[in-house]
Design a protein around this motif. Structure first.
Motif, PDB file in Angstrom:
ATOM      1  N   GLN A 138      16.299  -1.056  -9.001  1.00 55.86           N
ATOM      2  CA  GLN A 138      16.849   0.256  -8.669  1.00 55.86           C
ATOM      3  C   GLN A 138      15.743   1.279  -8.422  1.00 55.86           C
ATOM      4  OE1 GLN A 138      19.258   0.669 -12.203  1.00 55.86           O
ATOM      5  NE2 GLN A 138      21.159   0.286 -11.072  1.00 55.86           N
ATOM      6  N   THR A 139      14.720   1.236  -9.234  1.00 57.13           N
ATOM      7  CA  THR A 139      13.588   2.158  -9.059  1.00 57.13           C
ATOM      8  C   THR A 139      12.920   1.946  -7.707  1.00 57.13           C
ATOM      9  OG1 THR A 139      13.178   2.189 -11.444  1.00 57.13           O
ATOM     10  CG2 THR A 139      11.380   2.896 -10.014  1.00 57.13           C
ATOM     11  N   LEU A 140      12.749   0.672  -7.357  1.00 55.49           N
ATOM     12  CA  LEU A 140      12.070   0.360  -6.109  1.00 55.49           C
ATOM     13  C   LEU A 140      12.906   0.784  -4.902  1.00 55.49           C
ATOM     14  CD1 LEU A 140       9.341  -1.016  -5.485  1.00 55.49           C
ATOM     15  CD2 LEU A 140      10.614  -3.126  -5.071  1.00 55.49           C
ATOM     16  N   SER A 141      14.196   0.461  -4.929  1.00 56.29           N
ATOM     17  CA  SER A 141      15.045   0.702  -3.762  1.00 56.29           C
ATOM     18  C   SER A 141      15.496   2.153  -3.626  1.00 56.29           C
ATOM     19  CB  SER A 141      16.274  -0.213  -3.812  1.00 56.29           C
ATOM     20  OG  SER A 141      17.032   0.036  -4.993  1.00 56.29           O
ATOM     21  N   SER A 199       0.828  -1.201   0.000  1.00 57.51           N
ATOM     22  CA  SER A 199       0.000   0.000   0.000  1.00 57.51           C
ATOM     23  C   SER A 199       0.865   1.255   0.000  1.00 57.51           C
ATOM     24  CB  SER A 199      -0.932   0.001   1.213  1.00 57.51           C
ATOM     25  OG  SER A 199      -0.195   0.102   2.419  1.00 57.51           O
ATOM     26  N   GLY A 200       1.993   1.201   0.705  1.00 58.26           N
ATOM     27  CA  GLY A 200       2.902   2.339   0.713  1.00 58.26           C
ATOM     28  C   GLY A 200       3.522   2.567  -0.653  1.00 58.26           C
ATOM     29  N   ILE A 201       3.906   1.477  -1.318  1.00 54.24           N
ATOM     30  CA  ILE A 201       4.481   1.595  -2.660  1.00 54.24           C
ATOM     31  C   ILE A 201       3.458   2.163  -3.632  1.00 54.24           C
ATOM     32  CG2 ILE A 201       5.342   0.253  -4.614  1.00 54.24           C
ATOM     33  CD1 ILE A 201       6.677  -1.617  -2.591  1.00 54.24           C
ATOM     34  N   ASN A 202       2.215   1.700  -3.522  1.00 55.23           N
ATOM     35  CA  ASN A 202       1.170   2.173  -4.430  1.00 55.23           C
ATOM     36  C   ASN A 202       0.767   3.622  -4.169  1.00 55.23           C
ATOM     37  OD1 ASN A 202       1.025  -0.266  -5.779  1.00 55.23           O
ATOM     38  ND2 ASN A 202      -0.621  -1.078  -4.507  1.00 55.23           N
ATOM     39  N   SER A 203       1.120   4.129  -2.976  1.00 55.58           N
ATOM     40  CA  SER A 203       0.783   5.519  -2.668  1.00 55.58           C
ATOM     41  C   SER A 203       1.717   6.511  -3.364  1.00 55.58           C
ATOM     42  CB  SER A 203       0.836   5.753  -1.152  1.00 55.58           C
ATOM     43  OG  SER A 203       2.175   5.700  -0.678  1.00 55.58           O
ATOM     44  N   VAL A 204       2.848   6.014  -3.849  1.00 55.44           N
ATOM     45  CA  VAL A 204       3.794   6.874  -4.572  1.00 55.44           C
ATOM     46  C   VAL A 204       3.284   7.062  -5.997  1.00 55.44           C
ATOM     47  CG1 VAL A 204       6.181   7.127  -5.356  1.00 55.44           C
ATOM     48  CG2 VAL A 204       5.687   6.039  -3.149  1.00 55.44           C
ATOM     49  N   GLY A 205       3.331   8.276  -6.474  1.00 52.43           N
ATOM     50  CA  GLY A 205       2.813   8.585  -7.798  1.00 52.43           C
ATOM     51  C   GLY A 205       3.447   7.747  -8.901  1.00 52.43           C
ATOM     52  N   PRO A 253      12.001   4.713  -0.444  1.00 52.02           N
ATOM     53  CA  PRO A 253      12.239   5.841   0.478  1.00 52.02           C
ATOM     54  C   PRO A 253      11.026   6.763   0.625  1.00 52.02           C
ATOM     55  CG  PRO A 253      14.149   5.508  -0.934  1.00 52.02           C
ATOM     56  CD  PRO A 253      13.064   4.623  -1.463  1.00 52.02           C
ATOM     57  N   GLN A 254      10.277   6.973  -0.456  1.00 54.33           N
ATOM     58  CA  GLN A 254       9.076   7.805  -0.358  1.00 54.33           C
ATOM     59  C   GLN A 254       7.926   7.056   0.314  1.00 54.33           C
ATOM     60  OE1 GLN A 254       8.240  10.368  -3.928  1.00 54.33           O
ATOM     61  NE2 GLN A 254       9.791   9.074  -4.880  1.00 54.33           N
ATOM     62  N   ALA A 255       7.855   5.743   0.069  1.00 54.45           N
ATOM     63  CA  ALA A 255       6.770   4.946   0.640  1.00 54.45           C
ATOM     64  C   ALA A 255       6.891   4.801   2.154  1.00 54.45           C
ATOM     65  CB  ALA A 255       6.745   3.564  -0.010  1.00 54.45           C
ATOM     66  N   LEU A 256       8.121   4.868   2.674  1.00 55.41           N
ATOM     67  CA  LEU A 256       8.326   4.680   4.102  1.00 55.41           C
ATOM     68  C   LEU A 256       7.511   5.660   4.932  1.00 55.41           C
ATOM     69  CD1 LEU A 256      12.170   3.986   4.394  1.00 55.41           C
ATOM     70  CD2 LEU A 256      10.293   2.408   4.824  1.00 55.41           C
ATOM     71  N   ARG A 257       7.289   6.847   4.395  1.00 55.17           N
ATOM     72  CA  ARG A 257       6.554   7.864   5.138  1.00 55.17           C
ATOM     73  C   ARG A 257       5.141   7.399   5.484  1.00 55.17           C
ATOM     74  NH1 ARG A 257       7.139  13.762   2.817  1.00 55.17           N
ATOM     75  NH2 ARG A 257       9.236  13.298   3.573  1.00 55.17           N
ATOM     76  N   THR A 258       4.529   6.655   4.591  1.00 52.54           N
ATOM     77  CA  THR A 258       3.169   6.171   4.854  1.00 52.54           C
ATOM     78  C   THR A 258       3.146   4.753   5.416  1.00 52.54           C
ATOM     79  OG1 THR A 258       3.006   5.417   2.546  1.00 52.54           O
ATOM     80  CG2 THR A 258       2.184   7.615   3.036  1.00 52.54           C
ATOM     81  N   VAL A 259       4.249   4.043   5.301  1.00 50.69           N
ATOM     82  CA  VAL A 259       4.280   2.639   5.724  1.00 50.69           C
ATOM     83  C   VAL A 259       4.545   2.483   7.216  1.00 50.69           C
ATOM     84  CG1 VAL A 259       5.655   0.532   5.549  1.00 50.69           C
ATOM     85  CG2 VAL A 259       4.875   1.667   3.492  1.00 50.69           C
ATOM     86  N   VAL A 260       5.339   3.373   7.798  1.00 54.19           N
ATOM     87  CA  VAL A 260       5.770   3.183   9.186  1.00 54.19           C
ATOM     88  C   VAL A 260       4.612   3.090  10.176  1.00 54.19           C
ATOM     89  CG1 VAL A 260       7.047   4.224  11.100  1.00 54.19           C
ATOM     90  CG2 VAL A 260       8.064   4.157   8.824  1.00 54.19           C
ATOM     91  N   PRO A 261       3.631   4.010  10.182  1.00 52.99           N
ATOM     92  CA  PRO A 261       2.539   3.889  11.170  1.00 52.99           C
ATOM     93  C   PRO A 261       1.771   2.562  11.099  1.00 52.99           C
ATOM     94  CG  PRO A 261       2.565   6.079  10.208  1.00 52.99           C
ATOM     95  CD  PRO A 261       3.521   5.259   9.404  1.00 52.99           C
ATOM     96  N   GLN A 273       6.652   8.860 -10.723  1.00 54.71           N
ATOM     97  CA  GLN A 273       7.983   8.636 -10.157  1.00 54.71           C
ATOM     98  C   GLN A 273       8.651   7.427 -10.815  1.00 54.71           C
ATOM     99  OE1 GLN A 273       9.449  10.492  -7.732  1.00 54.71           O
ATOM    100  NE2 GLN A 273       7.725  11.904  -7.517  1.00 54.71           N
ATOM    101  N   ALA A 274       7.892   6.351 -10.940  1.00 50.22           N
ATOM    102  CA  ALA A 274       8.439   5.139 -11.562  1.00 50.22           C
ATOM    103  C   ALA A 274       8.697   5.362 -13.048  1.00 50.22           C
ATOM    104  CB  ALA A 274       7.475   3.968 -11.356  1.00 50.22           C
ATOM    105  N   GLU A 275       7.804   6.075 -13.710  1.00 44.46           N
ATOM    106  CA  GLU A 275       7.987   6.337 -15.139  1.00 44.46           C
ATOM    107  C   GLU A 275       9.227   7.178 -15.379  1.00 44.46           C
ATOM    108  OE1 GLU A 275       4.315   8.145 -16.176  1.00 44.46           O
ATOM    109  OE2 GLU A 275       3.241   6.224 -16.431  1.00 44.46           O
ATOM    110  N   ALA A 276       9.453   8.164 -14.525  1.00 43.82           N
ATOM    111  CA  ALA A 276      10.653   8.997 -14.665  1.00 43.82           C
ATOM    112  C   ALA A 276      11.915   8.178 -14.429  1.00 43.82           C
ATOM    113  CB  ALA A 276      10.583  10.159 -13.677  1.00 43.82           C
TER     114      ALA A 276
END
Length: 215
Positions: free
Chosen positions: A127-130, A105-111, A135-143, A114-117
């Motif tokens: 590489q795209t994932l890591s 769910s955190g990964i899917n929350s990233v626009g 790093p952007q998904a962590l913000r929503t994944v931690v809670p 970002q992956a296309e770029a």
């Protein structure tokens, strides 16, 4: 209350066992669940299928049945291991399915952009994932992950029914030995669980507030 006071060392042993179970199983579940989360968003169909099947099967299987498999069935088909190791395996495999969904769910929350770029500049999926997505998904994944680990700490009580001397196992032993003090024994165990889960809940709330502020 005498049963509680007189058996504080036993409570401490159960508390320590519960804490070790939660920490070790949580660490394993975090690693395996993150890998499964990557499988779930992978462009490789077999990996996506494996991740999806794992989550649906394990998440919808009662934890007690998972314990039963590792404690009683696994020794018949594989090497025999101590009950404590079986408990770690059961908790890790079960919790990983929930970690996977939180990570996904955190990964899917990233626009998507970002992956296309990232692909546009020649980065591979790994590489795209890591480098970009996680790093952007962590913000929503931690809670939600902290909430998963709070549930894990409470799920360790199932191990008490399978010969592991954690808090619930201690409570059952003391309740059988001191029937008049059953309520006091259970209150003592409940307080011990709260010592683990309440600070984790406070941490989850703090992290969630920081995430909202960061956004």
């Amino acid at each position: 209350m005498e049963a509680v006071v007189d058996n504080l060392p036993l409570y401490w042993q159960g508390f320590r066992t519960t804490l070790i179970l939660a920490l070790v199983s949580g660490a394993i579940a975090l690693v395996w669940g993150t890998i499964l989360g990557a499988f779930r968003v992978s462009p490789v169909p077999p990996l996506r299928a494996f991740g999806g099947a794992y989550v649906e099967i394990v998440r919808n299987t009662p934890l007690t049945l998972v314990f039963f498999f590792f404690v009683f069935v696994w020794p018949q088909i594989g090497p025999s291991v101590p009950f404590f190791i079986s408990a770690i395996a059961a908790l890790s495999i079960y919790t990983a399915s929930f970690v996977c969904e939180a990570v996904r769910s955190g990964i899917n929350s990233v626009g998507v952009g970002q992956a296309e770029a990232a692909r546009a500049v020649g980065l591979t999926f790994t590489q795209t994932l890591s480098i970009i997505i996680v790093p952007q998904a962590l913000r929503t994944v931690v809670p939600p992950l902290i909430n998963v680990f709070i549930a894990l700490a409470k799920n360790t009580s199932v191990a008490g029914g399978f010969f592991v001397a954690e808090l619930f196992g201690v409570a059952r032993r003391l309740a059988n030995a001191h029937p008049p003090d059953v309520i006091a024994v259970l209150i003592g165990v409940g307080v011990a669980y709260l010592v683990i889960t309440v600070p984790a809940g406070v941490l989850a709330g703090y992290v969630e507030r920081k995430v909202v502020f960061a956004r």
